[in-house]
Design a protein around this motif. Structure first.
Motif: not given
Length: 248
Positions: A19-22, A24-25, A28
């Motif tokens: 996923s995009i959220d994963q 990004i994490l 980071k």
């Protein structure tokens, strides 16, 4: 995380595996990992193309083991540990799968990578006493994906030994020249080669060599153009720079 891993991550996002959220994490978390006694620069492979290297002198064996485990947890497949004493190497080898090169005091985690350098790096030494430094340079370059040729014990006190290997000198894309005493080898090699020469002064020599300072000053004052100089006994720095040149 290096450049290949970022490409792989982006491909997984594109295919829907991540996923995009994963993603990004993951990005980071990339810059560094704080494990108390060390802040491991996990972003260096992406930023510079070459992941962080462990300088073993001054660190305990347990500290080195902890750093290695953290690096491998972040998918670093090839890890270099420089200046590791034989005593530390025994303890480290009991905990992590390290190949130890005793002469160079060099720890290797993982197999040698595939060759990606453009040409050949030639490591030349004045005498057998310079081998620990020259092997550190050679192993560093090999761990960074280069084909390395070795030409040892060809110092200027027997110049014919060097001149017998002109083909190797002419075919190199980068040359590392390690020598102690008066450090004349770098100037001689620089006068024969048509490629960059990285001079490494070693701390080999009698009293007035001042622990390599005499060779350092001689190399800095080389009359041969195209000769650059790293610090005394800095085989790692020479091998690293040679690899950068060979990948341009």
């Amino acid at each position: 995380m290096d450049q290949k891993e970022v490409y792989h991550l982006l491909e997984q996002v594109k295919s829907g595996e991540v996923s995009i959220d994963q993603a990004i994490l993951d990005l980071k978390e990339a810059p560094y990992q704080d494990i108390g006694y060390a802040k491991i620069d996990t972003h260096r492979g992406l930023r510079q193309g070459i992941p962080e290297v462990i300088y073993g002198a001054g660190k305990t064996a347990d500290q080195i083991i902890g750093i290695v485990k953290e690096m491998t947890a972040h998918h670093q497949k090839h890890i270099m540990i420089t200046r590791v004493s034989p005593e530390k190497a025994v303890h480290i080898g009991d905990k992590v799968p390290m190949i130890y090169h005793k002469l160079a005091r060099f720890g290797q985690i993982g197999e040698m990578p595939e060759k990606s350098g453009k040409g050949r790096i030639l490591v030349v030494t004045g005498g057998t006493s310079d081998l620990p430094v020259s092997e550190e340079a050679a192993l560093t370059a090999e761990m960074l994906g280069n084909t390395v040729d070795r030409l040892y014990d060809v110092g200027v006190s027997g110049l014919h030994r060097l001149l017998d290997h002109l083909d190797s000198i002419m075919n190199a894309r980068v040359i590392v020249a390690a020598a102690g005493m008066e450090g004349a080898l770098a100037s001689v090699v620089g006068g024969l080669a048509d490629c960059p020469v990285i001079a490494v002064p070693t701390s080999v020599g009698y009293g007035a060599s001042f622990g390599g300072l005499s060779a350092l000053l001689s190399m800095l004052n080389s009359c041969a153009s195209g000769v650059s100089v790293v610090n005394i006994d800095n085989g790692f720095g020479a091998g690293y720079l040679a690899s950068m040149i060979n990948h341009i």
